[in-house]
Design a protein around this motif. Structure first.
Motif, PDB file in Angstrom:
ATOM      1  N   PRO A  40       0.788  -1.232   0.000  1.00 17.55           N
ATOM      2  CA  PRO A  40       0.000   0.000   0.000  1.00 17.55           C
ATOM      3  C   PRO A  40       0.821   1.283   0.000  1.00 17.55           C
ATOM      4  O   PRO A  40       0.265   2.363  -0.191  1.00 17.55           O
ATOM      5  N   TYR A  41       2.144   1.197   0.203  1.00 16.11           N
ATOM      6  CA  TYR A  41       2.995   2.386   0.198  1.00 16.11           C
ATOM      7  C   TYR A  41       3.783   2.538  -1.091  1.00 16.11           C
ATOM      8  O   TYR A  41       4.463   3.541  -1.310  1.00 16.11           O
ATOM      9  N   CYS A  42       3.710   1.554  -1.975  1.00 17.77           N
ATOM     10  CA  CYS A  42       4.597   1.476  -3.141  1.00 17.77           C
ATOM     11  C   CYS A  42       4.023   2.251  -4.331  1.00 17.77           C
ATOM     12  O   CYS A  42       2.857   2.073  -4.697  1.00 17.77           O
ATOM     13  N   ASP A  43       4.872   3.092  -4.945  1.00 26.04           N
ATOM     14  CA  ASP A  43       4.467   3.782  -6.177  1.00 26.04           C
ATOM     15  C   ASP A  43       5.375   3.403  -7.351  1.00 26.04           C
ATOM     16  O   ASP A  43       5.408   4.086  -8.365  1.00 26.04           O
ATOM     17  N   PHE A  44       6.108   2.290  -7.208  1.00 26.98           N
ATOM     18  CA  PHE A  44       6.953   1.815  -8.305  1.00 26.98           C
ATOM     19  C   PHE A  44       6.071   1.313  -9.447  1.00 26.98           C
ATOM     20  O   PHE A  44       4.883   1.038  -9.274  1.00 26.98           O
ATOM     21  N   ASN A  45       6.672   1.156 -10.611  1.00 28.19           N
ATOM     22  CA  ASN A  45       5.950   0.601 -11.755  1.00 28.19           C
ATOM     23  C   ASN A  45       5.873  -0.916 -11.590  1.00 28.19           C
ATOM     24  O   ASN A  45       6.679  -1.671 -12.143  1.00 28.19           O
ATOM     25  N   ALA A  46       4.905  -1.361 -10.797  1.00 29.86           N
ATOM     26  CA  ALA A  46       4.784  -2.779 -10.438  1.00 29.86           C
ATOM     27  C   ALA A  46       3.330  -3.224 -10.542  1.00 29.86           C
ATOM     28  O   ALA A  46       2.401  -2.432 -10.329  1.00 29.86           O
ATOM     29  N   TYR A  47       3.137  -4.503 -10.857  1.00 27.88           N
ATOM     30  CA  TYR A  47       1.810  -5.075 -11.096  1.00 27.88           C
ATOM     31  C   TYR A  47       1.759  -6.472 -10.490  1.00 27.88           C
ATOM     32  O   TYR A  47       2.777  -7.169 -10.445  1.00 27.88           O
ATOM     33  N   GLY A 222      -1.179   8.932  -4.734  1.00 28.08           N
ATOM     34  CA  GLY A 222      -1.711   7.849  -5.553  1.00 28.08           C
ATOM     35  C   GLY A 222      -1.654   6.488  -4.902  1.00 28.08           C
ATOM     36  O   GLY A 222      -2.226   5.525  -5.419  1.00 28.08           O
ATOM     37  N   THR A 223      -0.968   6.383  -3.746  1.00 23.71           N
ATOM     38  CA  THR A 223      -0.902   5.100  -3.045  1.00 23.71           C
ATOM     39  C   THR A 223      -1.989   5.030  -1.979  1.00 23.71           C
ATOM     40  O   THR A 223      -2.452   6.060  -1.475  1.00 23.71           O
ATOM     41  N   PRO A 224      -2.404   3.822  -1.587  1.00 18.65           N
ATOM     42  CA  PRO A 224      -3.394   3.695  -0.512  1.00 18.65           C
ATOM     43  C   PRO A 224      -2.954   4.361   0.784  1.00 18.65           C
ATOM     44  O   PRO A 224      -3.767   4.970   1.481  1.00 18.65           O
ATOM     45  N   PHE A 225      -1.668   4.255   1.134  1.00 24.85           N
ATOM     46  CA  PHE A 225      -1.187   4.901   2.363  1.00 24.85           C
ATOM     47  C   PHE A 225      -1.384   6.419   2.306  1.00 24.85           C
ATOM     48  O   PHE A 225      -1.755   7.039   3.303  1.00 24.85           O
ATOM     49  N   PHE A 226      -1.108   7.024   1.163  1.00 23.81           N
ATOM     50  CA  PHE A 226      -1.275   8.470   1.046  1.00 23.81           C
ATOM     51  C   PHE A 226      -2.743   8.856   1.222  1.00 23.81           C
ATOM     52  O   PHE A 226      -3.061   9.842   1.908  1.00 23.81           O
ATOM     53  N   GLU A 227      -3.612   8.079   0.614  1.00 24.98           N
ATOM     54  CA  GLU A 227      -5.050   8.348   0.750  1.00 24.98           C
ATOM     55  C   GLU A 227      -5.503   8.202   2.198  1.00 24.98           C
ATOM     56  O   GLU A 227      -6.243   9.057   2.723  1.00 24.98           O
ATOM     57  N   GLN A 228      -5.059   7.141   2.861  1.00 26.42           N
ATOM     58  CA  GLN A 228      -5.423   6.942   4.266  1.00 26.42           C
ATOM     59  C   GLN A 228      -4.905   8.077   5.145  1.00 26.42           C
ATOM     60  O   GLN A 228      -5.608   8.564   6.037  1.00 26.42           O
TER      61      GLN A 228
END
Length: 424
Positions: A40-47, A222-228
């Motif tokens: 939830p903290y990661c903004d890397f280009n990952a899928y 854009g990450t869930p942690f940022f939104e929370q």
């Protein structure tokens, strides 16, 4: 042909840089974008990986891209000195895919003189079969994403691993002849206290890694942690506690014999990350894979981010060069100066004043204004000794702010024509 300027067609800029190259970059980065889950903290280009076929398709595309650059490049000298497999989680590849990737890269590119080959790994993804394939391909360094050795903190981070898997991964690496092991640890986590951080650090150091990377949790838009956090649902340690955590990490690692050579990186003597030092020393590198970045012949460029789009673009290399390039710009003199400063001041070795003057025709003080340097030195944040400008321990705590302060000054008027190209 006149070099493309910033804002020119991205394919043209990157292709022309490769055609004009006199030698290969020193570093090769390969991005494998798939993970077993999304943190939830990661903004890397990952899928999230859905099938083996997905991963295999990216491997095939990376090899097509490598073949394309090999055909196109005008480089006729030297070879890569470092190879770094990052992600994502490269160790989700099957043993057969690992062998195809590493074998193909060695067939297509000049990799005979590599000093360091690193793979990133998440605990739980390293198996004997995968390690055998990695070692066959020349991997001798593993960067392990441990992050914490506290089960509750790991759950809060959205990590599925256990502390026992970290320990098992280290043992497996050593059993397969990989002695150079780096571990990542994060601090300023939700609900984390100084005592729990030090327990994690002591548990990791008991495994005797050669290298430790210690990162403060950063909230990325854009990450869930940022939104929370934005909604008040995520509480993190305050700035004073974050600073205390960093100081204790530095003290503990120094006491144990791990030298800080970069703001967040510590190593036993001789075990610094050769690949990452290329970035911090503003050297050249080529990036392959979806969303990978490159810096070559003064041009910075990046590939298509979406793995499916990237794979289709890699096929198009047969019809036209540079098909995987999504963005490119030729750095201005000012950009090169600022990047050199920003990267060098993160290092304990600091900024080499002689190299800066040789590359840009100006001293750092002339380029960014002399008064700010005097003020920072008087404040105990920076020191100038001989040919080096480096941050003090206090300065390392606020490195980004110091760089912002220096680069905000108005430099002496210069023109690109008056400044030589970067030295090789």
């Amino acid at each position: 042909m006149k070099p493309p300027q910033s804002g020119a067609d991205p394919v043209e800029a990157a292709v022309e840089a490769a055609r004009q190259a006199r030698r290969w970059p020193k570093g090769l980065y390969v991005h494998l974008p798939y993970c077993p889950y999304r943190c939830p903290y990661c903004d890397f280009n990952a899928y999230v990986l859905r099938s083996r076929e997905q991963a295999g398709g990216v491997v095939d595309a990376i090899l097509r891209e490598a073949e394309g650059w090999a055909r196109l490049s005008g480089a006729r000298e030297g070879g890569f000195r470092t190879l770094y497999l990052g992600g994502g989680t490269p160790t989700l590849l099957t043993p057969a895919q690992i062998r195809r990737l590493l074998g193909g890269l060695r067939r297509l590119l000049p990799l005979d003189a590599l000093d360091e080959v690193t793979v990133e790994a998440n605990p739980g993804t390293l198996t004997p079969a995968r390690l055998e394939a990695l070692v066959e391909g020349g991997v001798r360094r593993v960067s392990l994403g441990a992050q914490s050795m506290d089960p509750l903190e790991l759950r809060r981070l959205g990590r599925w691993q256990s502390p026992a898997q970290v320990e098992r991964s280290v043992r497996l690496c050593r059993a397969h002849g990989i002695a150079n092991i780096s571990v990542d640890v994060m601090f300023a986590l939700p609900g984390q206290h100084l005592a729990s951080l030090m327990r994690t650090l002591d548990a990791l150091l008991a495994l005797e890694p050669q290298h430790v990377s210690a990162y403060c949790l950063t909230l990325e838009p854009g990450t869930p942690f940022f939104e929370q956090w934005s909604e008040g649902r995520l509480r993190l340690p305050g700035e004073r506690l974050q600073a205390a955590m960093y100081r204790r990490v530095v003290e503990r690692l120094r006491r144990g014999g791990w030298r800080r050579y970069e703001v967040s990186n510590f190593a036993r003597p001789g075990y610094e990350s050769a690949h990452n030092l290329l970035y911090w020393r503003h050297e050249e590198y080529l990036g392959l894979g979806p969303g990978a970045h490159s810096f070559w012949e003064g041009v910075r460029f990046a590939t298509v981010r979406d793995p499916g789009d990237y794979a289709r673009a890699a096929v198009a290399w047969a019809h036209g060069p540079g098909a995987t390039v999504a963005f490119a710009e030729r750095l201005t003199v000012r950009q090169r100066m600022e990047e050199r400063l920003m990267l060098a001041l993160r290092l304990e070795e600091g900024l080499d004043r002689r190299r800066f003057a040789a590359d840009f025709g100006l001293s750092p003080e002339q380029a960014f204004g002399g008064a700010v340097w005097d003020e920072l030195e008087a404040a105990g944040l920076l020191e100038r000794k001989g040919d080096r400008i480096r941050l003090t321990d206090r300065g390392m705590m606020v490195a980004d702010a110091i760089v912002a302060t220096i680069t905000a000054t108005v430099p002496r008027p210069t023109t690109a024509a008056a400044i030589p190209a970067p030295a090789r």
